[in-house]
Design an enzyme around this catalytic site. Sequence first.
Site, mmCIF file in Angstrom:
data_model
loop_
_atom_site.group_PDB
_atom_site.id
_atom_site.type_symbol
_atom_site.label_atom_id
_atom_site.label_comp_id
_atom_site.label_asym_id
_atom_site.label_seq_id
_atom_site.Cartn_x
_atom_site.Cartn_y
_atom_site.Cartn_z
ATOM 1 N N GLY A 1 -14.271 -0.771 3.530
ATOM 2 C CA GLY A 1 -13.062 -1.056 4.299
ATOM 3 C C GLY A 1 -12.903 -2.547 4.547
ATOM 4 C CD GLU B 1 -3.366 -5.653 5.205
ATOM 5 O OE1 GLU B 1 -2.522 -6.391 4.647
ATOM 6 O OE2 GLU B 1 -4.245 -5.038 4.564
ATOM 7 C CE1 TYR C 1 -3.256 -1.042 -3.723
ATOM 8 C CE2 TYR C 1 -4.099 0.343 -5.485
ATOM 9 C CZ TYR C 1 -4.310 -0.425 -4.351
ATOM 10 O OH TYR C 1 -5.580 -0.578 -3.860
ATOM 11 C CE1 TYR D 1 -3.532 -2.703 0.683
ATOM 12 C CE2 TYR D 1 -2.423 -3.131 2.768
ATOM 13 C CZ TYR D 1 -3.366 -3.472 1.820
ATOM 14 O OH TYR D 1 -4.152 -4.574 2.020
ATOM 15 C CD GLN E 1 -10.493 3.104 2.905
ATOM 16 O OE1 GLN E 1 -9.717 3.982 3.261
ATOM 17 N NE2 GLN E 1 -10.105 1.857 2.706
ATOM 18 C CG ASP F 1 -10.823 -4.060 0.928
ATOM 19 O OD1 ASP F 1 -11.432 -3.193 1.582
ATOM 20 O OD2 ASP F 1 -9.686 -3.884 0.471
ATOM 21 C CD1 TRP G 1 -6.732 2.552 1.319
ATOM 22 C CD2 TRP G 1 -4.595 2.841 0.829
ATOM 23 N NE1 TRP G 1 -6.434 1.738 0.250
ATOM 24 C CE2 TRP G 1 -5.129 1.905 -0.078
ATOM 25 C CE3 TRP G 1 -3.245 3.183 0.697
ATOM 26 C CZ2 TRP G 1 -4.369 1.299 -1.080
ATOM 27 C CZ3 TRP G 1 -2.494 2.588 -0.292
ATOM 28 C CH2 TRP G 1 -3.057 1.661 -1.173
ATOM 29 C CD1 TRP H 1 -10.709 -6.687 4.697
ATOM 30 C CD2 TRP H 1 -11.641 -6.568 6.722
ATOM 31 N NE1 TRP H 1 -10.200 -5.574 5.338
ATOM 32 C CE2 TRP H 1 -10.761 -5.471 6.576
ATOM 33 C CE3 TRP H 1 -12.342 -6.702 7.931
ATOM 34 C CZ2 TRP H 1 -10.551 -4.524 7.574
ATOM 35 C CZ3 TRP H 1 -12.138 -5.749 8.930
ATOM 36 C CH2 TRP H 1 -11.258 -4.679 8.742
ATOM 37 C CD1 TRP I 1 -9.693 2.596 6.006
ATOM 38 C CD2 TRP I 1 -11.183 2.104 7.616
ATOM 39 N NE1 TRP I 1 -9.941 1.251 5.973
ATOM 40 C CE2 TRP I 1 -10.842 0.911 6.947
ATOM 41 C CE3 TRP I 1 -12.107 2.032 8.659
ATOM 42 C CZ2 TRP I 1 -11.402 -0.322 7.295
ATOM 43 C CZ3 TRP I 1 -12.652 0.804 8.992
ATOM 44 C CH2 TRP I 1 -12.302 -0.347 8.326
#
Length: 434
Positions: free
Chosen positions: A166, A400, A80, A28, A106, A168, A32, A357, A34
């Site tokens: 968020g 993460e 990216y 990343y 976001q 994803d 971003w 997620w 948030w």
Amino acid sequence: MKDLQNNAIKVLNNNWKDKFSIPCEKLYPFQWFWDSGLIAIGFAHFDMPKAEKEIETLLDAQWSNGFIPHIIFHTESDSYFPGPDFHRSDLHPQSSKKYKSTGMTQPPVTGFVLQDLYRISKDKKATLKFIESVIDKVYKNHEYFYSQRDPKNEGLVYIYHNWESGTDNSPIWDDIWDTMNPPEYTFERRDTTHVDAAQRPSKREYDHYLHIIEIAKQNNYNDQKIAELSPFLVQDPLFNAVLLKSNQSLIDLYSIIGNNEDKIKQLQKWQKKGTESINSKLYDSELGVYVHYDLRNEKLLKHVSSSSFSPLFANLPSKDVANKMVDVMMEKFGNPDQYLCASFDPTSERFNPKKYWRGPVWVNLNWMLYHGLKQNGFNDLAKRMKKDTIEIIEKNGFYEYFDSRKEEHNNGKAGYGGHNFSWSAALLIDLLND
Ligand code: DGY
């Protein structure tokens, strides 16, 4: 704990790029939305000028209609995908002329982040002065949401892309992918060169993600057209809880600043309507938690995820509802062999404890749920949420996301996705100083 905190500070300083922070190297490489807000909370504990600059840069990329994009492409980077040439924010007539960005947003954390900076600050007067210099931009962002993202005037705003949530690749979106059949795009993923593909979304999921963006681009990111045409149109409990939490923070901060009665009144109206609607429309008494509403197909998406508990963070549930939610959390997510809080229902067949997620534990959600539980008087569970969050980082490092299954943590390899991840470090600092 001192070492852990020092290591967290190192992570944040290493990810600082002069006027903003990246979430982590390679995976990343830009700013971003948030992430940026939550990172500022970490900086506020040891370097307030950086915390302020982070927010200032984020708000500098705001569009003239009040919209704040989810990624701001400060640099050229080919590590990216999809980058600025794919997203083409310039298609929108009110987009920033200064920064290239995405055309999606976001969860709007900025309001409550400003209040957290004020809470943490040792020089309240100076911090209030900073807040005064930026708060109207955050207000304008809320005004954008309520005027452009609430077609039925319910006090609930929609998201038009899973990346706006968020969360994803949550299994919740599988229900929506089932209603779509996008073309098979040809593109080169970059995320899976940095991170094991087993921990990232699938190629077919990316086809869906790109297809929604293509439709938005064909309509120059026009909000009314998107509301009419996007195959993905969802009222998300996490997104709306964050917006309501931020509304309340703006009310509190404007009250301290003074002389802003009109804005406070407007915020209170949004707050009242939004609270009533989220409680009547998104609370599912059968499941005992808040769920997502699919506006395109007019139905509830009945799944339990960590987002389901996020209204606690904004103090939205009644006492009875809050009790019921905590029962569900304990029953489905709280087994002693699990760390709190998996991002998706561990008892579901869609649960995958390694995949982004679809199951792993995330520090940002844990931090929100910790505060939500504490504010609502669930002190023991709040303590466990905090202890679990610190423990997974101590055992594995600043990843993460993390496996929710405790047995996986014995060899220190239960951290997944990006490493030296900024918000894991930032929110750990905040928890250690709580
Ligand atoms: C990604 O690239 O996976 C990001 O989370 C999109 O916001």
